[in-house]
Write an enzyme that holds these catalytic residues in place. Sequence first.
Site, PDB file in Angstrom:
ATOM      1  N   PRO A 127      -6.128  -7.475   4.144  1.00  0.00           N
ATOM      2  CG  PRO A 127      -8.341  -6.974   3.562  1.00  0.00           C
ATOM      3  CD  PRO A 127      -7.161  -6.438   4.313  1.00  0.00           C
ATOM      4  CG  MET A 128      -2.930  -8.583   0.938  1.00  0.00           C
ATOM      5  SD  MET A 128      -1.149  -8.466   1.202  1.00  0.00           S
ATOM      6  CE  MET A 128      -0.970  -9.264   2.813  1.00  0.00           C
ATOM      7  CD  GLN A 150     -11.880  -7.588   2.722  1.00  0.00           C
ATOM      8  OE1 GLN A 150     -11.290  -8.181   1.826  1.00  0.00           O
ATOM      9  NE2 GLN A 150     -11.647  -6.313   3.013  1.00  0.00           N
ATOM     10  CB  ALA A 204      -1.561  -4.569   0.887  1.00  0.00           C
ATOM     11  CB  CYS A 238     -11.991  -5.749  -4.547  1.00  0.00           C
ATOM     12  SG  CYS A 238     -11.164  -6.731  -5.822  1.00  0.00           S
ATOM     13  CG  ASN A 244      -4.517   0.080   2.429  1.00  0.00           C
ATOM     14  OD1 ASN A 244      -5.217  -0.559   1.663  1.00  0.00           O
ATOM     15  ND2 ASN A 244      -3.229  -0.175   2.562  1.00  0.00           N
ATOM     16  N   GLY A 245      -2.307   2.758   2.074  1.00  0.00           N
ATOM     17  CA  GLY A 245      -1.730   3.371   0.875  1.00  0.00           C
ATOM     18  C   GLY A 245      -0.455   4.136   1.174  1.00  0.00           C
ATOM     19  CG  ASN A 246       0.961   6.797  -0.612  1.00  0.00           C
ATOM     20  OD1 ASN A 246       0.769   6.140  -1.634  1.00  0.00           O
ATOM     21  ND2 ASN A 246       0.558   8.039  -0.469  1.00  0.00           N
TER      22      ASN A 246
END
EC number: 1.3.1.88
Length: 521
Positions: free
Chosen positions: A23-24, A79, A232, A108, A208-210
């Site tokens: 979600p962005m 979301q 993302a 967030c 989530n991440g990297n």
Amino acid sequence: MPKLQGFEFWSRTLRGARHVVAPMVDQSELAWRLLSRRHGAQLCYTPMLHAQVFVRDANYRKENLYCEVCPEDRPLIVQFCANDPEVFVQAALLAQDYCDAVDLNLGCPQMIAKRGHYGAFLQDEWDLLQRMILLAHEKLSVPVTCKIRVFPEIDKTVRYAQMLEKAGCQLLTVHGRTKEQKGPLSGAASWEHIKAVRKAVAIPVFANGNIQCLQDVERCLRDTGVQGVMSAEGNLHNPALFEGRSPAVWELAEEYLDIVREHPCPLSYVRAHLFKLWHHTLQVHQELREELAKVKTLEGIAAVSQELKLRCQEEISRQEGVKPTGDLPFHWICQPYIRPGPREGSKEKAGARSKRALEEEECGTEVLSKNKQKKQLRNPHKTFDPSLKPKYAKCDQCGNPKVTDCFLKPNWRSLWPGKRPSLSCRSLSRQHPEHQVASPKSWAVPWPEGPEPPPPGLLLEPGHVLLKKMPFTQGISCYLMWKDTPMSPFGPLWGPGNAAVGSRPQAGPALSSARVCKSEQ
């Protein structure tokens, strides 16, 4: 049909999704989700929606969800950010018929989330989160999921995840960074935290991440044991990430613009996506960066993208057979963006520095922020040199600018004992609403009887004088004060404590003392 839970929900409703688009805000709109699905994404989230606004505003619901639905855009998770159980459930009930699950944003880290008291700034309020998840789990016909950030301690992160699972969360997305890790201070995400959470809970977990390429996705699945991987920023720079391809930027840019023509979205979203896709090329062709920022139509954006394509193709024809130099491949290829970290060798602790301090450190004093550049574009003579700005003393009580001596006379000051008045009347009007007149853009206060005449203004009623007509958001200016004069320059007073009608005079010899607020200097 009974509501599916846990792994059954992931395998049947979400079709065992492993490649997930995050979600962005203003970035994961319908057109971008459809583009990502064409290139390997198996599950998408909507941008974060504000639950309270979603409940009260029918247009917000229509623009952000009801008109953003199509059969190709499933499975889909909506979301919300929220900090009230009832509001969260009301919003989710309005959305549940248009999605496959409802997600609560607990990740967030931005300042707006801190001010609004949502996102990662709820992660210490476990009782509130339990009530929110439990109520949603009981009331909704679709599963409730959560997206979280980690604590510095692995064991606390594990207990946090277990608490959400026990409350009714059916799928957990774990971003392996703390809420302090953002912007230039992001650093690497901790897959160790994610791995520990996966082992400790009995529900599906997304990492989530990297994630910058397909090899990162496969390595994350292998090292952490999660069910899916969410991307993302990597997805924004290369929507074909989950396909393992790095196509020419113009291929995806043109495809995205075609989708936008079929499923329109705000021009600001399109512009932001093109800036991300063309990021590396725009470092080379700076003049087209400015052009892309200025165009006002979709076709104008498409024309700039076409010009970038032509320039890249010309460069390709000249460099045929030449290998790329430097750390990155050719700039016209979709590729990751490596966020620059804080400068090394700083004596300050990285976590204690503000975003502005980092920007100044990175860019120096000669480079202006984007907002200042926009202001200077509108007014070329505007300067931001702090040495040229006038200095204002501040009120000890409220912090607003004040003058050499108090704007309010002693007999007026007695109305609010202990209050050190300043030039800004806005704070007084908020503390004492009984002095606000009917018009929302006017503000009046009583002017007590005394030896000195009141400031000039418009007579409202006996004992009141209108200081200035101005919206509250701009503050209220101080009128000129008259001394050593038997009466107002506009004529005699209409009685004790009342000012005569008149307009504000220009400063001249008759004035022995004048005070002007910050906004008028």
